[in-house]
Scaffold this motif. Sequence first.
Motif, mmCIF file in Angstrom:
data_model
loop_
_atom_site.group_PDB
_atom_site.id
_atom_site.type_symbol
_atom_site.label_atom_id
_atom_site.label_comp_id
_atom_site.label_asym_id
_atom_site.label_seq_id
_atom_site.Cartn_x
_atom_site.Cartn_y
_atom_site.Cartn_z
ATOM 1 N N LEU A 163 -6.386 -1.679 7.276
ATOM 2 C CA LEU A 163 -5.280 -2.398 7.917
ATOM 3 C C LEU A 163 -4.217 -1.448 8.454
ATOM 4 O O LEU A 163 -3.309 -1.876 9.173
ATOM 5 C CB LEU A 163 -4.648 -3.399 6.932
ATOM 6 C CG LEU A 163 -5.565 -4.539 6.480
ATOM 7 C CD1 LEU A 163 -4.851 -5.436 5.471
ATOM 8 C CD2 LEU A 163 -6.022 -5.377 7.673
ATOM 9 N N ALA A 189 -4.246 -4.778 -5.905
ATOM 10 C CA ALA A 189 -4.181 -4.364 -4.496
ATOM 11 C C ALA A 189 -3.037 -5.101 -3.800
ATOM 12 O O ALA A 189 -2.664 -6.220 -4.182
ATOM 13 C CB ALA A 189 -5.502 -4.653 -3.807
ATOM 14 N N GLY A 190 -2.510 -4.464 -2.753
ATOM 15 C CA GLY A 190 -1.300 -4.960 -2.107
ATOM 16 C C GLY A 190 -1.364 -6.405 -1.637
ATOM 17 O O GLY A 190 -0.352 -7.103 -1.621
ATOM 18 N N GLY A 191 -2.573 -6.874 -1.273
ATOM 19 C CA GLY A 191 -2.689 -8.203 -0.695
ATOM 20 C C GLY A 191 -2.942 -9.317 -1.695
ATOM 21 O O GLY A 191 -3.046 -10.496 -1.310
ATOM 22 N N MET A 230 0.840 -1.198 0.000
ATOM 23 C CA MET A 230 0.000 0.000 0.000
ATOM 24 C C MET A 230 0.874 1.246 0.000
ATOM 25 O O MET A 230 1.864 1.321 0.731
ATOM 26 C CB MET A 230 -0.874 0.021 1.267
ATOM 27 C CG MET A 230 -1.917 -1.064 1.281
ATOM 28 S SD MET A 230 -2.961 -0.969 2.750
ATOM 29 C CE MET A 230 -2.246 -2.256 3.766
ATOM 30 N N ASP A 265 -8.960 -2.709 -6.327
ATOM 31 C CA ASP A 265 -9.824 -2.222 -5.237
ATOM 32 C C ASP A 265 -11.091 -1.559 -5.781
ATOM 33 O O ASP A 265 -12.185 -1.764 -5.255
ATOM 34 C CB ASP A 265 -9.073 -1.197 -4.374
ATOM 35 C CG ASP A 265 -8.193 -1.855 -3.313
ATOM 36 O OD1 ASP A 265 -8.363 -3.056 -3.045
ATOM 37 O OD2 ASP A 265 -7.340 -1.150 -2.758
ATOM 38 N N ARG A 278 5.531 -10.178 2.910
ATOM 39 C CA ARG A 278 5.148 -10.177 1.489
ATOM 40 C C ARG A 278 6.281 -9.928 0.515
ATOM 41 O O ARG A 278 6.106 -10.225 -0.671
ATOM 42 C CB ARG A 278 4.089 -9.087 1.232
ATOM 43 C CG ARG A 278 2.793 -9.327 1.966
ATOM 44 C CD ARG A 278 1.805 -8.250 1.605
ATOM 45 N NE ARG A 278 0.591 -8.326 2.396
ATOM 46 C CZ ARG A 278 -0.377 -7.438 2.340
ATOM 47 N NH1 ARG A 278 -0.272 -6.396 1.528
ATOM 48 N NH2 ARG A 278 -1.455 -7.579 3.095
ATOM 49 N N LYS A 306 0.529 2.316 -6.993
ATOM 50 C CA LYS A 306 0.050 1.426 -8.061
ATOM 51 C C LYS A 306 -1.100 2.039 -8.847
ATOM 52 O O LYS A 306 -1.125 1.974 -10.075
ATOM 53 C CB LYS A 306 -0.370 0.066 -7.482
ATOM 54 C CG LYS A 306 0.745 -0.657 -6.739
ATOM 55 C CD LYS A 306 0.276 -1.960 -6.122
ATOM 56 C CE LYS A 306 -0.816 -1.848 -5.092
ATOM 57 N NZ LYS A 306 -0.407 -1.280 -3.777
ATOM 58 N N ARG A 329 -7.651 2.867 4.199
ATOM 59 C CA ARG A 329 -7.069 1.529 4.303
ATOM 60 C C ARG A 329 -7.196 1.005 5.740
ATOM 61 O O ARG A 329 -6.402 1.354 6.608
ATOM 62 C CB ARG A 329 -5.604 1.572 3.890
ATOM 63 C CG ARG A 329 -5.411 1.986 2.436
ATOM 64 C CD ARG A 329 -3.951 1.949 2.095
ATOM 65 N NE ARG A 329 -3.685 2.221 0.703
ATOM 66 C CZ ARG A 329 -3.254 3.404 0.236
ATOM 67 N NH1 ARG A 329 -3.065 4.423 1.054
ATOM 68 N NH2 ARG A 329 -3.023 3.553 -1.041
ATOM 69 N N PHE A 361 -13.314 -10.195 2.187
ATOM 70 C CA PHE A 361 -12.703 -9.249 1.253
ATOM 71 C C PHE A 361 -11.732 -9.981 0.326
ATOM 72 O O PHE A 361 -11.718 -9.759 -0.883
ATOM 73 C CB PHE A 361 -11.973 -8.130 2.012
ATOM 74 C CG PHE A 361 -11.157 -7.256 1.102
ATOM 75 C CD1 PHE A 361 -11.762 -6.276 0.338
ATOM 76 C CD2 PHE A 361 -9.782 -7.443 0.982
ATOM 77 C CE1 PHE A 361 -11.008 -5.491 -0.538
ATOM 78 C CE2 PHE A 361 -9.023 -6.671 0.113
ATOM 79 C CZ PHE A 361 -9.645 -5.684 -0.646
ATOM 80 N N ARG A 362 -10.917 -10.859 0.898
ATOM 81 C CA ARG A 362 -9.909 -11.568 0.069
ATOM 82 C C ARG A 362 -10.578 -12.441 -0.985
ATOM 83 O O ARG A 362 -10.050 -12.607 -2.089
ATOM 84 C CB ARG A 362 -8.991 -12.428 0.945
ATOM 85 C CG ARG A 362 -8.140 -11.648 1.934
ATOM 86 C CD ARG A 362 -7.099 -10.758 1.264
ATOM 87 N NE ARG A 362 -6.406 -9.916 2.241
ATOM 88 C CZ ARG A 362 -5.826 -8.768 1.946
ATOM 89 N NH1 ARG A 362 -5.845 -8.288 0.716
ATOM 90 N NH2 ARG A 362 -5.227 -8.057 2.882
HETATM 91 C C1 S3P Z 1 -4.513 -4.055 1.194
HETATM 92 C C2 S3P Z 1 -4.283 -3.146 0.201
HETATM 93 C C3 S3P Z 1 -5.296 -2.167 -0.228
HETATM 94 C C4 S3P Z 1 -6.705 -2.736 -0.011
HETATM 95 C C5 S3P Z 1 -6.886 -3.182 1.393
HETATM 96 C C6 S3P Z 1 -5.853 -4.218 1.849
HETATM 97 C C7 S3P Z 1 -3.407 -4.965 1.613
HETATM 98 O O1 S3P Z 1 -5.101 -1.843 -1.605
HETATM 99 O O2 S3P Z 1 -6.941 -3.803 -0.898
HETATM 100 O O3 S3P Z 1 -6.866 -2.043 2.213
HETATM 101 O O4 S3P Z 1 -3.669 -5.965 2.310
HETATM 102 O O5 S3P Z 1 -2.245 -4.684 1.220
HETATM 103 P P1 S3P Z 1 -3.890 -0.882 -2.144
HETATM 104 O O6 S3P Z 1 -2.638 -1.695 -2.146
HETATM 105 O O7 S3P Z 1 -4.343 -0.523 -3.519
HETATM 106 O O8 S3P Z 1 -3.845 0.280 -1.220
#
Ligand code: S3P
Length: 176
Positions: free
Chosen positions: A126, A84-86, A15, A38, A142, A19, A124, A61-62
């Motif tokens: 998290l 997204a970051g995850g 995050m 996202d 990660r 990106k 965000r 969400f995942r």
């Molecule tokens: C997350 C990244 C966020 C979003 C969520 C969780 C993560 O997206 O999906 O808050 O777990 O890294 P961005 O990477 O676009 O901010």
Amino acid sequence: MSASGARHVVLVGLMGTGKSTVGALLAQRLGCPLHDSDSLVEQRAGRTVREIFAADGEDAFRRLEADVFRDTLAAAQPSVIAAAGGVVLSAANRDALGASGAHVVWLRASPEVLAARVSGQPHRPLLDDDPLGALRQMAAARHRLYAEVACTVIDVGDLDPPAIVERVLSELAARR
Ligand code: S3P
């Protein structure tokens, strides 16, 4: 890979690495669509990421994120995908990324740089409590996953989005 042999360009990274901003500029330059995972999750769910986390939890969400991400990878038209970051947490997502033949670019920056960038961006969940601590934990968990999927790594700490786009374009030109 699309039927024409062209490839998606997928931006991955923690995050705050830029990106979505870089993805939008890059899609303009390449003249192709941008898929921002996202935003697509939010459109599909009719709720914000924060609302989904609060009401249904991270696992739900995942699952949505994985559905959306794999649909964007399956699209026939080559596109820029701001993942997204995850997204890399799921082995199935990583496998789909590998199988797609996409050119994956890891936008890399230290948790310290990112914590400064995300302050004042409240969307965000998290990062609500201890952004630097959370980003440090995420980097520890990660970075090896981003490294596993990446074709190209760009250290974005000192670069603004247009400069990052130029780097991505020169990488793509060198590899075509
Ligand atoms: C997350 C990244 C966020 C979003 C969520 C969780 C993560 O997206 O999906 O808050 O777990 O890294 P961005 O990477 O676009 O901010």
